[in-house]
Design a protein around this motif. Structure first.
Motif, PDB file in Angstrom:
ATOM      1  N   PHE A 212      -6.761  12.215  -3.476  1.00 47.63           N
ATOM      2  CA  PHE A 212      -5.702  12.699  -2.567  1.00 47.63           C
ATOM      3  C   PHE A 212      -5.578  14.222  -2.557  1.00 47.63           C
ATOM      4  O   PHE A 212      -4.577  14.763  -2.130  1.00 47.63           O
TER       5      PHE A 212
ATOM      6  N   THR B 199      -8.433  17.985   1.994  1.00 50.21           N
ATOM      7  CA  THR B 199      -7.713  18.099   3.261  1.00 50.21           C
ATOM      8  C   THR B 199      -7.968  16.929   4.211  1.00 50.21           C
ATOM      9  O   THR B 199      -7.290  16.817   5.229  1.00 50.21           O
ATOM     10  N   ASN B 200      -8.920  16.043   3.896  1.00 51.22           N
ATOM     11  CA  ASN B 200      -9.087  14.853   4.757  1.00 51.22           C
ATOM     12  C   ASN B 200      -7.958  13.835   4.522  1.00 51.22           C
ATOM     13  O   ASN B 200      -7.753  12.936   5.331  1.00 51.22           O
ATOM     14  N   THR B 201      -7.217  13.982   3.421  1.00 55.66           N
ATOM     15  CA  THR B 201      -6.082  13.098   3.124  1.00 55.66           C
ATOM     16  C   THR B 201      -5.027  13.209   4.223  1.00 55.66           C
ATOM     17  O   THR B 201      -4.727  14.305   4.684  1.00 55.66           O
ATOM     18  N   THR B 202      -4.475  12.082   4.646  1.00 63.34           N
ATOM     19  CA  THR B 202      -3.430  12.091   5.676  1.00 63.34           C
ATOM     20  C   THR B 202      -2.201  11.343   5.148  1.00 63.34           C
ATOM     21  O   THR B 202      -2.282  10.646   4.125  1.00 63.34           O
ATOM     22  N   PRO B 203      -1.064  11.462   5.851  1.00 62.51           N
ATOM     23  CA  PRO B 203       0.104  10.660   5.454  1.00 62.51           C
ATOM     24  C   PRO B 203      -0.267   9.169   5.394  1.00 62.51           C
ATOM     25  O   PRO B 203       0.160   8.452   4.485  1.00 62.51           O
TER      26      PRO B 203
ATOM     27  N   HIS C 205      -1.776   8.099   2.112  1.00 60.28           N
ATOM     28  CA  HIS C 205      -0.768   7.874   1.076  1.00 60.28           C
ATOM     29  C   HIS C 205      -0.013   6.564   1.308  1.00 60.28           C
ATOM     30  O   HIS C 205       0.299   5.845   0.359  1.00 60.28           O
ATOM     31  N   ARG C 206       0.266   6.253   2.574  1.00 59.88           N
ATOM     32  CA  ARG C 206       1.008   5.010   2.847  1.00 59.88           C
ATOM     33  C   ARG C 206       0.179   3.799   2.427  1.00 59.88           C
ATOM     34  O   ARG C 206       0.698   2.850   1.829  1.00 59.88           O
TER      35      ARG C 206
ATOM     36  N   ALA D 229      -2.216   3.808   0.131  1.00 66.00           N
ATOM     37  CA  ALA D 229      -2.266   3.823  -1.335  1.00 66.00           C
ATOM     38  C   ALA D 229      -1.008   3.187  -1.923  1.00 66.00           C
ATOM     39  O   ALA D 229      -1.072   2.423  -2.893  1.00 66.00           O
ATOM     40  N   ALA D 230       0.143   3.483  -1.318  1.00 60.25           N
ATOM     41  CA  ALA D 230       1.406   2.901  -1.795  1.00 60.25           C
ATOM     42  C   ALA D 230       1.358   1.378  -1.692  1.00 60.25           C
ATOM     43  O   ALA D 230       1.754   0.669  -2.629  1.00 60.25           O
TER      44      ALA D 230
ATOM     45  N   CYS E  96      -2.162  15.178  -9.489  1.00 57.44           N
ATOM     46  CA  CYS E  96      -2.552  14.835  -8.107  1.00 57.44           C
ATOM     47  C   CYS E  96      -2.699  13.313  -7.949  1.00 57.44           C
ATOM     48  O   CYS E  96      -3.741  12.833  -7.515  1.00 57.44           O
ATOM     49  N   PHE E  97      -1.641  12.595  -8.311  1.00 61.22           N
ATOM     50  CA  PHE E  97      -1.552  11.136  -8.079  1.00 61.22           C
ATOM     51  C   PHE E  97      -2.535  10.347  -8.940  1.00 61.22           C
ATOM     52  O   PHE E  97      -2.818   9.193  -8.654  1.00 61.22           O
TER      53      PHE E  97
ATOM     54  N   PRO F  61       4.207   3.601  -6.172  1.00 66.92           N
ATOM     55  CA  PRO F  61       4.130   3.499  -4.711  1.00 66.92           C
ATOM     56  C   PRO F  61       5.112   4.468  -4.042  1.00 66.92           C
ATOM     57  O   PRO F  61       4.782   5.106  -3.036  1.00 66.92           O
TER      58      PRO F  61
ATOM     59  N   HIS G 293       3.749   7.945  -3.597  1.00 68.73           N
ATOM     60  CA  HIS G 293       2.871   8.071  -2.431  1.00 68.73           C
ATOM     61  C   HIS G 293       3.666   8.077  -1.126  1.00 68.73           C
ATOM     62  O   HIS G 293       3.328   8.802  -0.190  1.00 68.73           O
TER      63      HIS G 293
ATOM     64  N   ALA H 216       3.627  11.058   1.612  1.00 65.85           N
ATOM     65  CA  ALA H 216       3.317  10.836   3.035  1.00 65.85           C
ATOM     66  C   ALA H 216       4.356  11.526   3.917  1.00 65.85           C
ATOM     67  O   ALA H 216       4.012  12.194   4.897  1.00 65.85           O
TER      68      ALA H 216
ATOM     69  N   MET I 129       3.841  15.359   3.698  1.00 64.22           N
ATOM     70  CA  MET I 129       2.632  15.807   4.395  1.00 64.22           C
ATOM     71  C   MET I 129       2.823  15.803   5.902  1.00 64.22           C
ATOM     72  O   MET I 129       2.181  16.577   6.617  1.00 64.22           O
TER      73      MET I 129
ATOM     74  N   PHE J  29      -1.361  21.325   1.964  1.00 61.13           N
ATOM     75  CA  PHE J  29      -1.545  20.687   0.649  1.00 61.13           C
ATOM     76  C   PHE J  29      -2.936  20.940   0.083  1.00 61.13           C
ATOM     77  O   PHE J  29      -3.136  20.922  -1.132  1.00 61.13           O
ATOM     78  N   GLY J  30      -3.923  21.188   0.958  1.00 64.44           N
ATOM     79  CA  GLY J  30      -5.286  21.453   0.478  1.00 64.44           C
ATOM     80  C   GLY J  30      -5.307  22.718  -0.372  1.00 64.44           C
ATOM     81  O   GLY J  30      -5.867  22.737  -1.473  1.00 64.44           O
TER      82      GLY J  30
END
Lengths: 314, 314
Positions: free
Chosen positions: A157, A160-164, A167-168, A170-171, B156-157, B164, B167, B171, B174, B180-181
């Motif tokens: 995570f 910068t390819n990580t998006t909201p 994370h959702r 992953a949760a 970093c998680f 959960p 995360h 989200a 973000m 964040f990067g």
């Protein structure tokens, strides 16, 4: 032909004997994608077979053990996280998959039907949605496989390819009580002894140029022999020089032949790695690029250092 | 006295001149908590002052610049992410805060009123909920501060304290388009040159025992002098030996005085670090413990290696 994810789900629903292909040099995302999908389908009564041109590294054992091995003549061939046919590797490169599910914007549409979502940080995000579309349950093993793909493709995570949405998802997966702590330890905080010994040698030969704005490490074939390091052990070593505070050009020199070197360049703003490497006939992305240079190690080092000086004086 | 978060919000709503205290040796979570809350309150028209016994490291500059400095006699003193009064540090240790907001289960309830949620991976998760309870908007700067605290306190998680909910909050933050990067690069992928040089020296002196199940590094005062490394540069160096595949006892020896050494022990299952260190009068947690040993470096190394052999033979 590009298709929607709903159509991909329909193709999987219609088939009974499915071969799922991964890319060669398999990573967490292709392995996670293949086995999560394979397990979901197998538990639903489908026959599933896995295919990869290379052996899957032992660290993914908790994923590969979750699908029962089967042998049969497939009626549907699916490739996951594979951007182009040659990436299927030696064993499978001449096969044309019926269905390709991928998150690389660069996908060449080499399959008969392709679903691509380049906004997905990991292909496992797409597989997560696909399993939902198929109305199949996500158990703890599937959740662990999907989490692994997402975590490894985003640097946990961090990238910068990580998006909201990353994370959702992953949760949701963590709510299945997967052992994500152990997964992340295996993927991010475990190094082989050879790797550590190699890092030590590489750091021993680290050189700084241009008032510490350029750092350079060298990995010779002799160093690999001495430490027993394989190409697996070299993964990510190119990140080391750029990590140093103040360094904007990080260079890794890897010896291929006595007088042939592969150069990896990683930069920070405002240096363009691809522009840097273009001077040597190479190329790549703005912050990560490469080239090959022939000559003695001394000469190659000299060439790179003077290119750095020239670039940073601009 | 323990209170609910709603009551903490009411205390903040009722006050106009608020001093927010961080713990000494400030980290991302205490800084992120203080400045996110401070900015939310200040933008709402409250007077806000920040207090920390140590200077806040420059890498948090993008957080500290988001609150306007003010001076006044506070009517409410709040401590964030501070488990006990001595952790307020030299300047503030004798103050009794009116309100403490913390996520450490070990909080000593040294404040007049305390809200603790030990399920929160980071104190910034609580501050996120608190700002919502106060009906104050979360702008991009507040989101960046909260993200920093969450990211740094969870590796970093990566660590098992991540939930959960962690995360889900990430989200939401973000979605504010925070950078964040760059935040993660500064927090996780940046090392000082001194740190890299010190790691090199430490790795040069790495020793393996008990068939590579025990690895040991040594950091002498001479090595710190030679590389210019400060105690800041040593942070996390104790993680190195245990990272090696197969190692179950990772030991870091740090020279304090010519014949006094601080030992940090990090273990994997089934080795108990605290049991290991108890033999030398030390202690700690099951996977991370420490002790001090007097003697020459050779003697200390010998003692530790034979303790490891004894332990692993059991």
């Amino acid at each position: 032909m590009k298709i929607e994810l709903r159509q991909a789900a329909d193709m999987l629903s219609a088939a009974d004997h499915i071969l799922i292909l991964m890319h060669h040099f398999p990573d967490g995302d292709t392995v996670g994608s293949a086995y999560a999908l394979g397990r979901a389908l197998q538990q639903h009564g489908k026959h599933v077979q896995m295919g990869c041109s290379h052996a899957i590294p032992a660290r993914y054992g908790y994923i590969t053990e979750t699908v029962q091995p089967e042998t049969f003549e497939p009626s549907l061939i699916v490739a996951v996280d594979v951007a182009d046919a040659p990436l299927l590797g030696e064993t499978y490169k001449d096969i044309v998959p019926d269905l390709v599910i991928d998150h690389h914007g660069s996908n060449t549409l080499y399959g008969r039907r392709t679903y691509v979502d380049s906004d997905a940080a990991a292909n496992c995000e797409i597989i997560y949605r696909l399993i939902h579309l198929l109305n199949l349950p996500i158990d703890r093993q599937i959740a662990a496989a999907l989490y692994t793909g997402i975590s490894t493709d985003t640097g946990c995570f961090k990238f910068t390819n990580t998006t909201p949405e990353t994370h959702r998802i992953a949760a949701e997966l963590m709510a299945m009580e997967i052992d994500f702590g152990t997964i992340n330890r295996i993927m991010f905080d475990t190094k082989t002894k050879s790797r550590v010994l190699l890092e030590r040698l590489a750091l021993d030969h680290m050189q700084f140029f241009c008032g510490d704005r350029c750092a350079m490490i060298t990995v010779t074939t002799q160093m690999c022999r001495q430490t027993g390091a394989t190409s697996d052990d070299l993964e990510g070593i190119t990140a080391l020089p750029r990590q140093i505070e103040g360094v904007v050009i990080g260079i890794t020199i890897r010896q291929r032949e006595p007088e042939l070197f592969k150069i990896s360049v990683r930069t920070h703003e405002p240096v363009s790695a691809s522009e840097f490497c273009a001077a040597f006939g190479g190329g790549g992305h703005i912050r990560a690029a490469g080239c090959e240079i022939r000559g003695s190690l001394e000469r190659v080092t000299e060439l790179l250092a003077s290119r750095a000086a020239e670039y940073l004086e601009k």
